[in-house]
Design an enzyme around this catalytic site. Structure first.
Site, PDB file in Angstrom:
ATOM      1  N   LYS A 132      41.678  28.177  37.065  1.00  0.00           N
ATOM      2  CA  LYS A 132      42.920  28.630  37.676  1.00  0.00           C
ATOM      3  C   LYS A 132      44.061  28.431  36.685  1.00  0.00           C
ATOM      4  O   LYS A 132      44.009  27.544  35.832  1.00  0.00           O
ATOM      5  CB  LYS A 132      43.198  27.824  38.946  1.00  0.00           C
ATOM      6  N   CYS A 142      39.896  39.592  43.397  1.00  0.00           N
ATOM      7  CA  CYS A 142      39.668  38.607  42.342  1.00  0.00           C
ATOM      8  C   CYS A 142      40.934  37.792  42.120  1.00  0.00           C
ATOM      9  O   CYS A 142      42.046  38.288  42.274  1.00  0.00           O
ATOM     10  CB  CYS A 142      39.222  39.289  41.058  1.00  0.00           C
ATOM     11  N   CYS A 177      42.369  45.769  31.885  1.00  0.00           N
ATOM     12  CA  CYS A 177      41.261  44.875  32.225  1.00  0.00           C
ATOM     13  C   CYS A 177      39.996  45.137  31.413  1.00  0.00           C
ATOM     14  O   CYS A 177      39.050  44.347  31.477  1.00  0.00           O
ATOM     15  CB  CYS A 177      40.942  44.989  33.707  1.00  0.00           C
TER      16      CYS A 177
END
Length: 395
Positions: free
Chosen positions: A17, A214, A82
């Site tokens: 994270k 996501c 991405c």
């Protein structure tokens, strides 16, 4: 394809994270070191570097690889949304295949901020300006919600209307993703979840709940590719090769089709996969393991059909029959995918490459798929960049 291109080494660092992550240069260097160690090759053997990332200033790639020395090699920084990591691999593969170099490094990394993705420059048109206009024309866009999930929500609504799929079937993809991620030490989210958990999580847009999206993630991954001649000269013994690969953008008429599925790349996925299968002479039914771009559950469903893993309109049956997981026809995202492993934008395609390489080498541990000789990787960036790579086991 020209000369055979081998995967000499792969590496990645555990994804994290944003609140728990290291800086991009530390993560990127960790992934490069892991790939060099895996290949048993010093950095001096690398002849070109391609670095993929989205959130960062120019020449971040140099910042990462200068940790290993300044060797005068070209370092190119790649931003393709991405699909940046896979685009870096595509460039590295092209360089080796063409004979321009014998060995190249692709590294992808991302130090992402928390929260939803958004435009960083308010004083100029965004790259997705035409996409947004097309979406507004076919979908009730909510200006108070982030745009990215609304593209995929619209695609999900379109798919359900076209094929009659139940919205909860999308949610089953998230449950599968967490089940797979439980066996992946590199994944962020490894705790199991239930269908009720997914459906009961906060609504984001359309059929998508939070657990179907996501998360913002930080991480890095890398791959070293080389020629057969280089491998022999340096005593390397690669077990994996790139059988075929393509990078594509959209075809003419995209904005006239009035299709959210097309806007999020379903047409690009289908065209890229078809080209790869034709180049390699492979039937998609021969493929037993796939790492695909599940940024949202909707995109995984669309991609099943785009990659030819099931027939058009057959994704719901494919999911309900368990043909997308262990014991079924093909294992999709054994790593846990973007939904559970995480999605550090620039690192994603190369993390997929690492997973497929480990699967083909029989080194995936508890998530190993049996009798794998071919593995497929699919990475997509809105705007659009679609990469499909077929890897094969080298005997």
């Amino acid at each position: 394809m020209g000369r055979r291109v081998l995967v000499a080494g792969v590496g990645m660092v555990p994804f994290a994270k944003p609140s728990a992550a290291k800086t991009y240069d530390d993560m990127g260097a960790g992934a490069v070191k892991a790939a060099l160690d895996d290949a048993a090759l010093p950095y001096a053997g690398i002849q070109q570097v391609y670095a993929g990332y989205v959130y960062g200033d120019s020449t971040c790639g140099q910042r990462v690889v200068y940790r290993f020395g300044q060797t005068r090699v070209p370092v190119l920084n790649v931003n393709n949304n991405c699909a940046s990591g896979s685009s870096a691999l595509w460039l590295a593969r092209q360089a080796v295949e063409s004979g321009a170099v014998e060995c190249a490094l692709a590294v992808g990394f991302e130090q992402m901020p928390p929260g939803a993705l958004g435009a960083k420059w308010a004083d100029r048109p965004t790259p997705l300006t035409d996409f947004a206009a097309a979406l507004h024309d076919i979908y009730a866009v909510d200006p108070d919600l982030p745009m990215t999930p609304q593209y995929f929500a619209a695609a999900g609504v379109e798919y359900m209307e076209k094929y009659g799929m139940a919205p909860e079937t999308f949610a089953k993809v998230s449950v599968k993703a967490r089940t797979h991620a439980a066996n992946n030490p590199y994944a962020v989210f490894r705790d199991p979840i239930t269908l009720d958990d997914v459906l009961g999580s906060p609504r984001v847009a359309g059929p998508l709940t939070r657990l179907q999206c996501c998360p913002p993630t930080c991480g890095a991954a890398a791959a070293i590719v080389c020629s057969e001649e280089f491998a022999r000269a340096h005593g390397l013994n690669p077990k994996v090769a790139i059988a075929a690969q393509t990078l594509q953008s959209d075809a003419e008429g995209l904005f006239d089709r009035r299709s959210a599925m097309s806007l999020v790349g379903s047409d690009v996925t289908r065209a890229a996969a078809t080209e790869v299968y034709e180049k390699a002479g492979v039937d998609p039914r021969d493929i037993k393991v796939v790492e695909l771009h599940d940024c949202f559950t909707v995109n995984e469903v669309l991609t099943y059909e785009g990659l030819g893993l099931c027939e058009e309109g057959g994704a719901e049956k494919f999911i309900l029959d368990g043909d997308h997981t262990y014991g079924g026809r093909v294992v999709t995202n054994p790593s846990g995918g973007l939904l559970s492993k995480g999605h550090p934008l620039g690192a994603t395609g190369l993390a997929q490459t690492a997973e497929i390489t480990w699967q083909l080498r029989g080194e995936a541990g508890a998530r190993q798929v049996e009798n794998v000789t071919l593995g497929l990787q699919h990475n997509l960036g809105l705007g659009t960049a679609g990469v499909v790579t077929l890897f094969e086991k080298v005997s």
